[in-house]
Design a protein around this motif. Structure first.
Motif, PDB file in Angstrom:
ATOM      1  N   ALA A 119      11.201  13.650 -25.562  1.00 46.83           N
ATOM      2  CA  ALA A 119      12.280  12.861 -25.865  1.00 46.83           C
ATOM      3  C   ALA A 119      12.754  13.339 -27.556  1.00 46.83           C
ATOM      4  O   ALA A 119      13.975  12.954 -27.622  1.00 46.83           O
ATOM      5  CB  ALA A 119      11.600  11.412 -26.408  1.00 46.83           C
ATOM      6  N   LYS A 120      12.163  14.498 -28.077  1.00 49.49           N
ATOM      7  CA  LYS A 120      12.695  14.946 -29.198  1.00 49.49           C
ATOM      8  C   LYS A 120      13.730  16.101 -29.059  1.00 49.49           C
ATOM      9  O   LYS A 120      14.339  16.564 -29.980  1.00 49.49           O
ATOM     10  CB  LYS A 120      11.530  15.530 -29.841  1.00 49.49           C
ATOM     11  CG  LYS A 120      10.382  14.889 -30.181  1.00 49.49           C
ATOM     12  CD  LYS A 120      10.531  13.501 -31.196  1.00 49.49           C
ATOM     13  CE  LYS A 120       9.390  13.008 -31.671  1.00 49.49           C
ATOM     14  NZ  LYS A 120       8.553  12.398 -30.822  1.00 49.49           N
ATOM     15  N   LEU A 121      13.893  16.442 -27.677  1.00 53.55           N
ATOM     16  CA  LEU A 121      14.762  17.730 -27.202  1.00 53.55           C
ATOM     17  C   LEU A 121      16.143  17.206 -27.415  1.00 53.55           C
ATOM     18  O   LEU A 121      16.653  16.033 -27.040  1.00 53.55           O
ATOM     19  CB  LEU A 121      14.566  18.248 -26.014  1.00 53.55           C
ATOM     20  CG  LEU A 121      13.001  18.874 -25.694  1.00 53.55           C
ATOM     21  CD1 LEU A 121      12.658  19.194 -24.228  1.00 53.55           C
ATOM     22  CD2 LEU A 121      12.670  20.049 -26.730  1.00 53.55           C
ATOM     23  N   ALA A 122      16.914  18.092 -27.948  1.00 54.83           N
ATOM     24  CA  ALA A 122      18.466  17.968 -28.179  1.00 54.83           C
ATOM     25  C   ALA A 122      19.242  18.189 -27.008  1.00 54.83           C
ATOM     26  O   ALA A 122      20.485  17.584 -26.848  1.00 54.83           O
ATOM     27  CB  ALA A 122      19.080  19.019 -29.173  1.00 54.83           C
ATOM     28  N   ALA A 123      18.815  18.929 -26.013  1.00 53.95           N
ATOM     29  CA  ALA A 123      19.442  18.976 -24.682  1.00 53.95           C
ATOM     30  C   ALA A 123      18.480  19.032 -23.609  1.00 53.95           C
ATOM     31  O   ALA A 123      17.222  19.629 -23.616  1.00 53.95           O
ATOM     32  CB  ALA A 123      20.036  20.261 -24.782  1.00 53.95           C
ATOM     33  N   LEU A 149      13.668   8.381 -21.545  1.00 54.34           N
ATOM     34  CA  LEU A 149      15.095   8.367 -21.161  1.00 54.34           C
ATOM     35  C   LEU A 149      16.057   7.746 -22.115  1.00 54.34           C
ATOM     36  O   LEU A 149      17.339   8.105 -22.211  1.00 54.34           O
ATOM     37  CB  LEU A 149      15.135   7.748 -19.716  1.00 54.34           C
ATOM     38  CG  LEU A 149      14.458   8.554 -18.468  1.00 54.34           C
ATOM     39  CD1 LEU A 149      14.438   7.898 -17.449  1.00 54.34           C
ATOM     40  CD2 LEU A 149      15.746   9.680 -18.205  1.00 54.34           C
ATOM     41  N   ASN A 150      15.642   6.738 -22.610  1.00 54.65           N
ATOM     42  CA  ASN A 150      16.451   5.774 -23.569  1.00 54.65           C
ATOM     43  C   ASN A 150      16.636   6.724 -24.717  1.00 54.65           C
ATOM     44  O   ASN A 150      17.982   6.831 -25.425  1.00 54.65           O
ATOM     45  CB  ASN A 150      15.622   4.723 -24.179  1.00 54.65           C
ATOM     46  CG  ASN A 150      16.000   3.458 -23.312  1.00 54.65           C
ATOM     47  OD1 ASN A 150      17.152   2.714 -23.478  1.00 54.65           O
ATOM     48  ND2 ASN A 150      14.983   2.792 -22.665  1.00 54.65           N
ATOM     49  N   ALA A 151      15.688   7.746 -25.218  1.00 57.62           N
ATOM     50  CA  ALA A 151      15.927   8.739 -26.529  1.00 57.62           C
ATOM     51  C   ALA A 151      17.079   9.646 -26.037  1.00 57.62           C
ATOM     52  O   ALA A 151      17.782   9.906 -26.684  1.00 57.62           O
ATOM     53  CB  ALA A 151      14.385   8.987 -26.945  1.00 57.62           C
TER      54      ALA A 151
END
Length: 207
Positions: A119-123, A149-151
């Motif tokens: 969830a922390k990944l930018a892509a 998925l929300n993040a």
């Protein structure tokens, strides 16, 4: 003997305020010749979370390098990254390959540790999001996958437009769940489906 919670709380406060610091060199020296499992436990400790980005990366890479990790060692490695990235999410890109590998692990406990880091990944790629969607089918991983998925969709790490009707029907079914937490996660996802595209995003795509 493990210090009581009150002492640990005071130590965390002192470190956060800059009044004291962990001697990272001493910490590394203590674990240098320890078994790999012990090193991985060290990578998941509060001391490791306080280390600089470079120092933690060297220590983590040393601990996971070499021979193949056992199931318990993979769990400890995924747990260490979860703790580190919860504390320092800006470092997520550096560990993306590890995190996505743990997301595909055959062991459910390893996967559950990996999801918050994902969830922390930018892509995210299509296959990576596909794996999260697959995890919606498991009761034990559904809530964590919904949160991730929300993040991911909320910050634009994956285009909502790429998600087809099958995905949204799955989310609509979860919205009808008896579990209030799952219903809430599904509703938040459904609200993203109808979210208007910002002017800035439109200008960026058309410029």
């Amino acid at each position: 003997m493990r210090p009581p919670s009150s002492v640990r709380a005071r130590l965390r406060k002192a470190i956060a305020s800059g009044r004291c610091a962990i001697d990272w060199r001493l910490f590394q020296a203590f674990l240098r010749n320890a078994p790999r499992t012990t090193q991985l436990r060290g990578a998941g400790s509060a001391a490791a979370r306080e280390a600089t980005a470079q120092a933690f990366n060297r220590f983590y890479r040393s601990a996971v390098g070499g021979s193949r990790l056992t199931r318990n060692q993979r769990f400890l490695a995924a747990y260490a990254l979860m703790g580190r990235l919860n504390y320092r999410p800006s470092e997520a890109k550096r560990y993306a390959t590890d995190v996505l590998s743990f997301l595909r692990d055959p062991d459910e406990d390893v996967v559950l540790c990996a999801i918050p880091s994902v969830a922390k990944l930018a892509a995210m790629g299509e296959a990576d999001v596909g794996r999260l969607i697959q995890l919606l089918g498991r009761r034990n991983t559904r809530l964590s996958a919904l949160s991730a998925l929300n993040a991911i969709l909320g910050k634009g790490a994956y285009p909502i437009s790429k998600l087809g009707p099958t995905f949204w029907k799955k989310i609509e079914r979860i919205e009808a769940s008896d579990d209030s937490w799952e219903r809430d996660g599904a509703r938040r996802l459904l609200s993203l489906r109808s979210r208007p595209v910002s002017t800035r995003s439109t200008m960026r795509r058309t410029s």
